[in-house]
Motif scaffolding. Structure first.
Motif, PDB file in Angstrom:
ATOM      1  N   SER A 276       3.548 -41.919  -1.379  1.00 17.19           N
ATOM      2  CA  SER A 276       2.761 -41.894  -0.151  1.00 17.19           C
ATOM      3  C   SER A 276       3.629 -41.582   1.060  1.00 17.19           C
ATOM      4  O   SER A 276       3.228 -40.824   1.948  1.00 17.19           O
ATOM      5  N   ASP A 277       4.847 -42.130   1.100  1.00 18.39           N
ATOM      6  CA  ASP A 277       5.759 -41.820   2.208  1.00 18.39           C
ATOM      7  C   ASP A 277       6.154 -40.349   2.180  1.00 18.39           C
ATOM      8  O   ASP A 277       6.222 -39.694   3.226  1.00 18.39           O
ATOM      9  N   ALA A 278       6.414 -39.806   0.986  1.00 13.63           N
ATOM     10  CA  ALA A 278       6.762 -38.380   0.876  1.00 13.63           C
ATOM     11  C   ALA A 278       5.604 -37.504   1.322  1.00 13.63           C
ATOM     12  O   ALA A 278       5.811 -36.455   1.959  1.00 13.63           O
ATOM     13  N   ALA A 279       4.371 -37.912   1.016  1.00 11.60           N
ATOM     14  CA  ALA A 279       3.206 -37.132   1.435  1.00 11.60           C
ATOM     15  C   ALA A 279       3.086 -37.116   2.959  1.00 11.60           C
ATOM     16  O   ALA A 279       2.818 -36.068   3.562  1.00 11.60           O
ATOM     17  N   VAL A 280       3.310 -38.268   3.593  1.00 11.59           N
ATOM     18  CA  VAL A 280       3.246 -38.331   5.061  1.00 11.59           C
ATOM     19  C   VAL A 280       4.347 -37.470   5.676  1.00 11.59           C
ATOM     20  O   VAL A 280       4.128 -36.761   6.661  1.00 11.59           O
ATOM     21  N   ARG A 281       5.539 -37.509   5.096  1.00  9.61           N
ATOM     22  CA  ARG A 281       6.645 -36.687   5.600  1.00  9.61           C
ATOM     23  C   ARG A 281       6.329 -35.204   5.482  1.00  9.61           C
ATOM     24  O   ARG A 281       6.652 -34.410   6.376  1.00  9.61           O
ATOM     25  N   ALA A 282       5.709 -34.805   4.370  1.00 15.94           N
ATOM     26  CA  ALA A 282       5.354 -33.392   4.185  1.00 15.94           C
ATOM     27  C   ALA A 282       4.323 -32.956   5.226  1.00 15.94           C
ATOM     28  O   ALA A 282       4.430 -31.863   5.807  1.00 15.94           O
ATOM     29  N   ILE A 283       3.324 -33.806   5.479  1.00 24.53           N
ATOM     30  CA  ILE A 283       2.322 -33.489   6.502  1.00 24.53           C
ATOM     31  C   ILE A 283       2.966 -33.421   7.879  1.00 24.53           C
ATOM     32  O   ILE A 283       2.667 -32.536   8.692  1.00 24.53           O
ATOM     33  N   GLU A 284       3.886 -34.344   8.140  1.00 22.44           N
ATOM     34  CA  GLU A 284       4.576 -34.362   9.429  1.00 22.44           C
ATOM     35  C   GLU A 284       5.371 -33.075   9.647  1.00 22.44           C
ATOM     36  O   GLU A 284       5.340 -32.492  10.741  1.00 22.44           O
ATOM     37  N   ARG A 285       6.090 -32.626   8.623  1.00 17.60           N
ATOM     38  CA  ARG A 285       6.868 -31.386   8.771  1.00 17.60           C
ATOM     39  C   ARG A 285       5.955 -30.191   9.043  1.00 17.60           C
ATOM     40  O   ARG A 285       6.304 -29.310   9.825  1.00 17.60           O
ATOM     41  N   ARG A 286       4.794 -30.158   8.417  1.00 19.83           N
ATOM     42  CA  ARG A 286       3.889 -29.037   8.621  1.00 19.83           C
ATOM     43  C   ARG A 286       3.243 -29.084  10.010  1.00 19.83           C
ATOM     44  O   ARG A 286       3.152 -28.070  10.701  1.00 19.83           O
ATOM     45  N   VAL A 287       2.793 -30.269  10.420  1.00 19.67           N
ATOM     46  CA  VAL A 287       2.121 -30.394  11.711  1.00 19.67           C
ATOM     47  C   VAL A 287       3.106 -30.200  12.862  1.00 19.67           C
ATOM     48  O   VAL A 287       2.777 -29.577  13.879  1.00 19.67           O
ATOM     49  N   LEU A 288       4.329 -30.727  12.703  1.00 20.95           N
ATOM     50  CA  LEU A 288       5.342 -30.633  13.766  1.00 20.95           C
ATOM     51  C   LEU A 288       6.380 -29.557  13.433  1.00 20.95           C
ATOM     52  O   LEU A 288       7.561 -29.733  13.686  1.00 20.95           O
ATOM     53  N   SER A 289       5.913 -28.442  12.884  1.00 26.03           N
ATOM     54  CA  SER A 289       6.831 -27.375  12.509  1.00 26.03           C
ATOM     55  C   SER A 289       7.501 -26.732  13.712  1.00 26.03           C
ATOM     56  O   SER A 289       8.513 -26.038  13.564  1.00 26.03           O
ATOM     57  N   TRP A 290       6.960 -26.948  14.910  1.00 25.03           N
ATOM     58  CA  TRP A 290       7.545 -26.374  16.126  1.00 25.03           C
ATOM     59  C   TRP A 290       8.807 -27.110  16.560  1.00 25.03           C
ATOM     60  O   TRP A 290       9.566 -26.618  17.395  1.00 25.03           O
ATOM     61  N   ARG A 291       9.072 -28.288  15.973  1.00 25.28           N
ATOM     62  CA  ARG A 291      10.278 -29.030  16.345  1.00 25.28           C
ATOM     63  C   ARG A 291      11.457 -28.618  15.475  1.00 25.28           C
ATOM     64  O   ARG A 291      11.311 -28.321  14.311  1.00 25.28           O
ATOM     65  N   ARG A 292      12.638 -28.630  16.071  1.00 20.21           N
ATOM     66  CA  ARG A 292      13.874 -28.410  15.331  1.00 20.21           C
ATOM     67  C   ARG A 292      14.682 -29.695  15.432  1.00 20.21           C
ATOM     68  O   ARG A 292      15.219 -30.042  16.484  1.00 20.21           O
ATOM     69  N   THR A 293      14.743 -30.449  14.326  1.00 19.21           N
ATOM     70  CA  THR A 293      15.422 -31.745  14.339  1.00 19.21           C
ATOM     71  C   THR A 293      16.468 -31.797  13.235  1.00 19.21           C
ATOM     72  O   THR A 293      16.561 -30.889  12.397  1.00 19.21           O
ATOM     73  N   LEU A 294      17.247 -32.866  13.237  1.00 22.05           N
ATOM     74  CA  LEU A 294      18.270 -33.044  12.204  1.00 22.05           C
ATOM     75  C   LEU A 294      17.669 -33.305  10.833  1.00 22.05           C
ATOM     76  O   LEU A 294      18.343 -33.142   9.812  1.00 22.05           O
ATOM     77  N   ALA A 295      16.386 -33.713  10.805  1.00 17.93           N
ATOM     78  CA  ALA A 295      15.747 -33.978   9.508  1.00 17.93           C
ATOM     79  C   ALA A 295      15.555 -32.700   8.720  1.00 17.93           C
ATOM     80  O   ALA A 295      15.416 -32.728   7.498  1.00 17.93           O
ATOM     81  N   GLY A 296      15.526 -31.578   9.385  1.00 15.84           N
ATOM     82  CA  GLY A 296      15.364 -30.296   8.693  1.00 15.84           C
ATOM     83  C   GLY A 296      13.928 -29.973   8.388  1.00 15.84           C
ATOM     84  O   GLY A 296      13.017 -30.713   8.602  1.00 15.84           O
TER      85      GLY A 296
END
Length: 296
Positions: A276-296
């Motif tokens: 479930s945490d991995a799913a939230v992270r995947a959604i977060e990366r897609r929704v916030l794709s405009w950000r460039r962070t250290l998380a990659g």
């Protein structure tokens, strides 16, 4: 007149730029590090696909080796082979699936109501001073009171049925959602608000173009913490007058000293929590794709 001209030359952009350039030049006899081809890397490096599975994999490998070499007492902690065999038996009889479905339903309902309540309260407190004065103090007090500490009162009010179990989970989720979403809303740069007012944006345009993008990072942090809180609350409530669920299965196994069944339940909790945490992270990366962070 001569003094004015000299002052003008001292304050001219050209003179300032030339001075800054001369200060940035390396000393004689030194070569810039970038020119030597050995630029220092300061970031964490490139991400590896499925790299977060390395830690759990190493833990399982150590567990397997300790069991194989006889360092673990099977009466205290069963080995991975025994746990896999027990899990296969539970699946073949349908006992594991039935309990998992009940647990997922409880966690899902608690997560849904908790996220909805936390976001609504955060918006009401974060975008309006009256809402902040009425809600924030109360919710900060609630944050200091663990949801599990309210179990006796909730049992008195709601009984020991499903309603109480879902409410306990929802309370834990709602507090995490509120704290992080509220912090992201109140952390929006006031210059963006002034710009929106200068452009004469409507309330809906202001929310869509300023509030939502500014609060999404905090919302996803709260959602990840909320997902974890839903599983933590589930573990506790399923041991209170439950007749189904992973926690009930583990509690029954405790009565008969079946450590292998207990570990199957723990592994199930861990898998669902990690997924479930991995799913939230995947959604977060897609929704916030405009950000460039250290998380990659």
């Amino acid at each position: 007149m001569t003094e004015m001209l000299s002052n003008a030359r001292l304050e001219s952009p050209v003179a300032t730029t030339a001075g800054a350039t001369s200060r940035l030049k390396p000393a004689k006899g030194t070569v810039p590090q970038a020119a030597r081809g050995t630029r220092r890397r300061l970031g964490p490096g490139r991400s590896v696909p499925f790299g977060r599975l390395i830690g759990p994999g190493l833990l399982i490998a150590v567990w397997w080796a300790a069991s194989a070499f006889g360092y673990l007492d099977p009466r205290i902690l069963s080995g991975p082979g025994t746990v896999l065999s027990t899990a296969a038996d539970l699946v073949s009889t349908g006992r594991l699936q039935d309990n998992v479905l009940v647990s997922l339903q409880r966690a899902g309902l608690g997560l849904f109501f908790g996220v909805a309540a936390g976001v609504i309260l955060a918006v009401a407190a974060g975008l309006n001073r009256t809402g902040e004065y009425l809600l924030d103090g109360t919710l900060q007090v609630k944050r200091a009171i663990p949801s599990l500490a309210m179990l006796p009162l909730l049992i008195l009010w709601l009984g020991i049925g499903e309603q109480m179990k879902v409410t306990v989970i929802a309370l834990g989720v709602a507090v995490n959602m509120y704290i992080n979403t509220y912090a992201s809303l109140t952390g929006i740069d006031s210059r963006y608000v002034e710009l929106a007012e200068g452009l004469d944006l409507s309330r809906w345009q202001f929310i869509r173009k300023v509030v939502v993008p500014g609060s999404l990072p905090g919302f996803f942090v709260g959602l990840r913490l909320g997902v974890t809180a839903s599983w933590l609350g589930l573990i506790v409530v399923e041991q209170i007058n439950a007749t189904q669920g992973i926690g009930y299965m583990m509690f029954q196994a405790q009565q008969y000293a079946q450590s292998d069944v207990i570990i199957v339940g723990l592994v199930a909790y861990g898998i669902f929590g990690f997924a479930s945490d991995a799913a939230v992270r995947a959604i977060e990366r897609r929704v916030l794709s405009w950000r460039r962070t250290l998380a990659g």
